[in-house]
Enzyme design. Structure first.
Site, PDB file in Angstrom:
ATOM      1  N   ARG A   8      45.716  40.867  45.357  1.00 25.98           N
ATOM      2  CA  ARG A   8      45.979  40.937  46.801  1.00 25.98           C
ATOM      3  C   ARG A   8      46.541  39.598  47.295  1.00 25.98           C
ATOM      4  O   ARG A   8      47.719  39.491  47.601  1.00 25.98           O
ATOM      5  CB  ARG A   8      44.680  41.302  47.546  1.00 25.98           C
ATOM      6  CG  ARG A   8      44.898  41.872  48.940  1.00 25.98           C
ATOM      7  CD  ARG A   8      45.216  40.836  50.006  1.00 25.98           C
ATOM      8  NE  ARG A   8      44.190  39.789  50.100  1.00 25.98           N
ATOM      9  CZ  ARG A   8      44.341  38.692  50.826  1.00 25.98           C
ATOM     10  NH1 ARG A   8      45.442  38.478  51.501  1.00 25.98           N
ATOM     11  NH2 ARG A   8      43.382  37.779  50.855  1.00 25.98           N
ATOM     12  N   ASP A   9      45.708  38.563  47.306  1.00 24.49           N
ATOM     13  CA  ASP A   9      46.104  37.249  47.827  1.00 24.49           C
ATOM     14  C   ASP A   9      47.319  36.721  47.059  1.00 24.49           C
ATOM     15  O   ASP A   9      48.168  36.022  47.615  1.00 24.49           O
ATOM     16  CB  ASP A   9      44.921  36.279  47.671  1.00 24.49           C
ATOM     17  CG  ASP A   9      44.947  35.135  48.668  1.00 24.49           C
ATOM     18  OD1 ASP A   9      45.806  35.142  49.567  1.00 24.49           O
ATOM     19  OD2 ASP A   9      44.109  34.221  48.541  1.00 24.49           O
ATOM     20  N   HIS A  13      36.566  29.389  48.447  1.00 23.04           N
ATOM     21  CA  HIS A  13      37.912  29.956  48.271  1.00 23.04           C
ATOM     22  C   HIS A  13      38.844  28.745  48.290  1.00 23.04           C
ATOM     23  O   HIS A  13      39.114  28.174  49.344  1.00 23.04           O
ATOM     24  CB  HIS A  13      38.161  30.910  49.442  1.00 23.04           C
ATOM     25  CG  HIS A  13      39.502  31.563  49.469  1.00 23.04           C
ATOM     26  ND1 HIS A  13      39.732  32.820  48.944  1.00 23.04           N
ATOM     27  CD2 HIS A  13      40.700  31.163  49.984  1.00 23.04           C
ATOM     28  CE1 HIS A  13      41.007  33.161  49.146  1.00 23.04           C
ATOM     29  NE2 HIS A  13      41.610  32.166  49.770  1.00 23.04           N
ATOM     30  N   HIS A  72      42.301  26.863  47.487  1.00 26.76           N
ATOM     31  CA  HIS A  72      43.721  26.890  47.129  1.00 26.76           C
ATOM     32  C   HIS A  72      44.081  25.604  46.382  1.00 26.76           C
ATOM     33  O   HIS A  72      43.547  24.542  46.665  1.00 26.76           O
ATOM     34  CB  HIS A  72      44.593  27.078  48.379  1.00 26.76           C
ATOM     35  CG  HIS A  72      44.660  28.513  48.805  1.00 26.76           C
ATOM     36  ND1 HIS A  72      45.696  29.336  48.442  1.00 26.76           N
ATOM     37  CD2 HIS A  72      43.805  29.274  49.525  1.00 26.76           C
ATOM     38  CE1 HIS A  72      45.477  30.551  48.939  1.00 26.76           C
ATOM     39  NE2 HIS A  72      44.336  30.540  49.598  1.00 26.76           N
ATOM     40  N   CYS A  83      50.291  30.600  50.339  1.00 26.23           N
ATOM     41  CA  CYS A  83      49.785  30.932  51.673  1.00 26.23           C
ATOM     42  C   CYS A  83      50.958  31.023  52.616  1.00 26.23           C
ATOM     43  O   CYS A  83      51.607  30.028  52.899  1.00 26.23           O
ATOM     44  CB  CYS A  83      48.764  29.905  52.153  1.00 26.23           C
ATOM     45  SG  CYS A  83      48.167  30.281  53.811  1.00 26.23           S
TER      46      CYS A  83
HETATM   47 ZN    ZN Z   1      43.558  32.294  50.529  1.00 29.62          ZN
END
Ligand code: ZN
Length: 316
Positions: A16-17, A217, A219, A250
């Site tokens: 997804r991300d 989470h 990045h 992102c």
């Molecule tokens: Zn993220």
């Protein structure tokens, strides 16, 4: 003193991300193949798609079919993302989504206004409606995600005291509406966190809410994600989001170099070599990363998929 956990739980967010920002549309059957390769490697929680506006995110337009097509494996939770009531309705109606009751906040006023045209106060004001929607669906709300919890490209470092204030406000709203926060996901959305800061924030949250499960989470925009994860593990944190091959970026960070989440197989490698169980087979995970690379048609940033695991050197 380090307090490494014995087991680390990883939620895979790549399908997804990660895939949502890829210019190439990955076929539904290929997405399902990747999701099942991840489950076969031992991943027990996978964000497999999202129920958002298909015009805004065409890469996720087939999520309904992806969820229906997954050969479900026992013990695996297949998660989805939604941003509004309609998205939640679609996820519930799909029938194959493991729906979790989750509220989302953003620590940066500028970031949330740019991305959603709403303010932090608006987010709090909407929380009771979200809780009511979940309640109507029989889903208890126990989770809170806090985006941009460490730093923001528009506002700089986010002070720990501000994060604590936001979490305290959310805890109060949840209690007023009959639910209790159990899991807090702190997101380093724009790759600002450093290991010392991670330890400070985790320590501060833990001191205030000792019973809370803290998830991260992270990045990898500036290559700090594994270091940040290990720093968190030294504080006993045992829950991370991660992305196969380091897939992703992102779209809202406001600069082109934004990277995906901490690379799953690189994180699994760290854990495995430190003697921490993840339930995930590192070699099968590397195979899944190679499949992800094939599907997107370009090199992924993961390191272990290129350098190889140590399995064959250890054998014999
Ligand atoms: Zn993220």
């Amino acid at each position: 003193m380090s307090d490494l956990p014995k087991f680390v739980h990883i939620m895979e967010v790549g399908p997804r991300d990660g895939l949502q920002i890829e210019p190439r549309l990955v076929a539904t059957a290929d997405k399902i193949r990747l999701i099942d390769a991840l489950a076969a490697a031992g991943v027990t929680e996978i964000e497999a798609g999202s129920f958002v506006n298909p015009r805004a995110v065409p890469q996720m337009a087939d999520s309904e079919d992806v969820f229906r097509g997954i050969p479900r494996r026992e013990g695996v939770d297949y998660r989805a993302l939604w941003l509004n009531a309609k998205g939640l309705e679609r996820a519930i109606a799909n029938g194959a989504v493991d729906v979790e009751g989750k509220l989302t906040l953003t620590a940066s006023e500028t970031f949330i206004r740019r991305n959603t045209n709403r303010s932090i106060d608006d987010t709090f004001a909407e929380m009771p409606q979200w809780i009511a929607r979940y309640r109507a669906a029989g889903v208890p709300v126990t989770r809170l995600g806090l985006m941009a919890a460490f730093g923001c490209n528009f506002e700089g470092y986010i002070p720990e005291a501000w994060v604590l204030d936001l979490v305290a406000r959310a805890v109060a709203v949840m209690e007023e509406n009959g639910c209790r926060l159990q899991d807090l996901n702190l997101a380093d959305t724009m790759g600002w966190a450093n290991p010392a800061q991670v330890k400070r924030l985790v320590g501060a949250v833990r001191e205030r809410w000792p019973g809370l499960t803290i998830k991260l989470h992270l990045h990898d925009t500036r290559g700090q994600a594994v270091a940040n994860a290990v720093a968190a593990m030294e504080m006993g944190v045992a829950h991370f989001d991660a992305s196969v091959g380091g897939l992703g970026g992102c779209p809202f960070a406001g600069h082109k170099g934004a990277a995906g989440n901490v690379c799953t197989e690189d994180l699994v490698f760290s854990c495995t070599e430190m003697g921490i169980d993840t339930g995930i087979d590192i070699d099968a995970m590397v195979e899944a990363a190679r499949l992800a690379e094939d599907l997107v048609g370009h090199e992924l940033p993961g390191k272990v998929m290129k350098g190889g695991t140590l399995t064959r050197f250890k054998a014999g």
